[in-house]
Design a protein around this motif. Structure first.
Motif, PDB file in Angstrom:
ATOM      1  N   ALA A 180       7.507  -5.434   2.471  1.00  0.00           N
ATOM      2  CA  ALA A 180       6.533  -4.571   1.806  1.00  0.00           C
ATOM      3  C   ALA A 180       6.789  -3.086   2.072  1.00  0.00           C
ATOM      4  O   ALA A 180       6.721  -2.267   1.156  1.00  0.00           O
ATOM      5  CB  ALA A 180       5.115  -4.943   2.241  1.00  0.00           C
ATOM      6  N   VAL A 181       7.105  -2.743   3.310  1.00  0.00           N
ATOM      7  CA  VAL A 181       7.273  -1.337   3.675  1.00  0.00           C
ATOM      8  C   VAL A 181       8.637  -0.796   3.250  1.00  0.00           C
ATOM      9  O   VAL A 181       8.740   0.275   2.657  1.00  0.00           O
ATOM     10  CB  VAL A 181       7.044  -1.138   5.191  1.00  0.00           C
ATOM     11  CG1 VAL A 181       7.400   0.277   5.623  1.00  0.00           C
ATOM     12  CG2 VAL A 181       5.602  -1.472   5.558  1.00  0.00           C
ATOM     13  N   GLU A 182       9.707  -1.553   3.524  1.00  0.00           N
ATOM     14  CA  GLU A 182      11.050  -1.019   3.296  1.00  0.00           C
ATOM     15  C   GLU A 182      11.601  -1.284   1.900  1.00  0.00           C
ATOM     16  O   GLU A 182      12.399  -0.505   1.408  1.00  0.00           O
ATOM     17  CB  GLU A 182      12.003  -1.567   4.357  1.00  0.00           C
ATOM     18  CG  GLU A 182      11.649  -1.049   5.740  1.00  0.00           C
ATOM     19  CD  GLU A 182      12.617  -1.490   6.813  1.00  0.00           C
ATOM     20  OE1 GLU A 182      13.718  -1.988   6.492  1.00  0.00           O
ATOM     21  OE2 GLU A 182      12.261  -1.333   8.002  1.00  0.00           O
ATOM     22  N   ILE A 183      11.183  -2.370   1.275  1.00  0.00           N
ATOM     23  CA  ILE A 183      11.761  -2.711  -0.023  1.00  0.00           C
ATOM     24  C   ILE A 183      10.873  -2.278  -1.182  1.00  0.00           C
ATOM     25  O   ILE A 183      11.349  -1.662  -2.129  1.00  0.00           O
ATOM     26  CB  ILE A 183      12.107  -4.217  -0.092  1.00  0.00           C
ATOM     27  CG1 ILE A 183      13.204  -4.493   0.940  1.00  0.00           C
ATOM     28  CG2 ILE A 183      12.545  -4.635  -1.508  1.00  0.00           C
ATOM     29  CD1 ILE A 183      13.581  -5.928   1.128  1.00  0.00           C
ATOM     30  N   ILE A 184       9.580  -2.594  -1.094  1.00  0.00           N
ATOM     31  CA  ILE A 184       8.715  -2.199  -2.219  1.00  0.00           C
ATOM     32  C   ILE A 184       7.879  -0.959  -1.908  1.00  0.00           C
ATOM     33  O   ILE A 184       7.050  -0.550  -2.709  1.00  0.00           O
ATOM     34  CB  ILE A 184       7.826  -3.373  -2.710  1.00  0.00           C
ATOM     35  CG1 ILE A 184       6.869  -3.848  -1.634  1.00  0.00           C
ATOM     36  CG2 ILE A 184       8.676  -4.510  -3.221  1.00  0.00           C
ATOM     37  CD1 ILE A 184       5.874  -4.899  -2.133  1.00  0.00           C
ATOM     38  N   HIS A 185       8.093  -0.369  -0.724  1.00  0.00           N
ATOM     39  CA  HIS A 185       7.490   0.904  -0.328  1.00  0.00           C
ATOM     40  C   HIS A 185       5.962   0.905  -0.388  1.00  0.00           C
ATOM     41  O   HIS A 185       5.344   1.876  -0.811  1.00  0.00           O
ATOM     42  CB  HIS A 185       8.069   2.056  -1.151  1.00  0.00           C
ATOM     43  CG  HIS A 185       9.559   2.097  -1.096  1.00  0.00           C
ATOM     44  ND1 HIS A 185      10.256   2.457   0.033  1.00  0.00           N
ATOM     45  CD2 HIS A 185      10.497   1.761  -2.029  1.00  0.00           C
ATOM     46  CE1 HIS A 185      11.552   2.367  -0.204  1.00  0.00           C
ATOM     47  NE2 HIS A 185      11.729   1.942  -1.448  1.00  0.00           N
TER      48      HIS A 185
ATOM     49  N   ALA B  24      -0.271  -3.273   3.616  1.00  0.00           N
ATOM     50  CA  ALA B  24       0.569  -4.469   3.778  1.00  0.00           C
ATOM     51  C   ALA B  24       0.071  -5.316   4.941  1.00  0.00           C
ATOM     52  O   ALA B  24       0.034  -6.544   4.852  1.00  0.00           O
ATOM     53  CB  ALA B  24       2.024  -4.062   4.002  1.00  0.00           C
ATOM     54  N   LYS B  25      -0.350  -4.664   6.019  1.00  0.00           N
ATOM     55  CA  LYS B  25      -0.851  -5.391   7.192  1.00  0.00           C
ATOM     56  C   LYS B  25      -2.116  -6.172   6.850  1.00  0.00           C
ATOM     57  O   LYS B  25      -2.290  -7.311   7.279  1.00  0.00           O
ATOM     58  CB  LYS B  25      -1.118  -4.399   8.335  1.00  0.00           C
ATOM     59  CG  LYS B  25      -1.444  -5.043   9.640  1.00  0.00           C
ATOM     60  CD  LYS B  25      -0.234  -5.755  10.182  1.00  0.00           C
ATOM     61  CE  LYS B  25      -0.535  -6.423  11.494  1.00  0.00           C
ATOM     62  NZ  LYS B  25       0.440  -7.465  11.788  1.00  0.00           N
ATOM     63  N   ILE B  26      -2.986  -5.596   6.084  1.00  0.00           N
ATOM     64  CA  ILE B  26      -4.217  -6.286   5.682  1.00  0.00           C
ATOM     65  C   ILE B  26      -3.891  -7.479   4.786  1.00  0.00           C
ATOM     66  O   ILE B  26      -4.410  -8.577   4.983  1.00  0.00           O
ATOM     67  CB  ILE B  26      -5.191  -5.308   4.993  1.00  0.00           C
ATOM     68  CG1 ILE B  26      -5.707  -4.297   6.023  1.00  0.00           C
ATOM     69  CG2 ILE B  26      -6.345  -6.068   4.335  1.00  0.00           C
ATOM     70  CD1 ILE B  26      -6.454  -3.124   5.435  1.00  0.00           C
TER      71      ILE B  26
END
Length: 143
Positions: A107-112, A118-120
Motif C-alpha cells: 500500500a505504501v510503496e507500490i500504490i502510494h 493503510a494501517k487501519i
C-alpha cells in the motif's frame, strides 16, 4: 416468510454470542493498541516498517492474554498448556502479521497510500483472520 425469519434469528444468535462479542471488544482494544503504538512510533520518527513490527509485538501480547482469559476462557494454567497455546497463538499471529506487513509495504510503496489509512484497512482483515485462527486452532475446545 416465517421460516426465513427463524433462520435469520438462529444465524444472528449463532454469530452474536458472548464469545464473538467479547472477541470484538478485545479485538477493537487490541487494534486500538496496535494503531496507537504504531502512531506513537511514527511520532518519534521510527520508520514505518519497524513501527509496524513494534506495534504487532505489543498487540500480540495483549491479544494472547485477553483471548486466553476473557474470550475463549481457556482456564488451564499449566505451564505446558500455556506454552503450547502461546506458541500456536504467536505462530498464527505471525501469519496474519506477515499479511499486515505485506499489505503495508504494498500500500505504501507500490500504490502510494497514506500509511496510517493503510494501517487501519489492514487491521480490519487481520481481526477476522485472527479470530478464525484463535477459534479453530489455538483455543479450540475439545469434544
Amino acid at each position: 416468510m416465517e421460516r426465513s425469519e427463524n433462520t435469520l434469528k438462529l444465524l444472528f444468535a449463532k454469530l452474536l454470542n458472548r464469545e464473538t462479542i467479547s472477541y470484538l471488544i478485545f479485538g477493537v482494544l487490541t487494534t486500538v493498541i496496535n494503531i496507537g503504538v504504531y502512531k506513537l512510533c511514527r511520532t518519534v520518527h521510527i520508520e514505518y516498517r519497524l513501527s509496524t513490527i513494534i506495534a504487532w509485538i505489543v498487540a500480540v501480547i495483549v491479544a494472547f492474554v485477553t483471548n486466553k482469559i476473557f474470550v475463549f476462557e481457556s482456564t488451564n494454567m499449566q505451564p505446558g498448556i500455556i506454552l503450547k497455546e502461546a506458541v500456536t497463538f504467536v505462530t498464527s499471529r505471525l501469519v496474519s502479521g506477515l499479511c499486515d506487513f505485506g499489505f503495508m509495504v504494498f500500500a505504501v510503496e507500490i500504490i502510494h497510500m497514506d500509511d496510517f489509512i493503510a494501517k487501519i484497512i489492514t487491521n480490519v482483515f487481520v481481526v477476522v483472520i485472527n479470530y478464525l485462527f484463535s477459534k479453530l486452532v489455538v483455543f479450540k475446545k475439545k469434544g
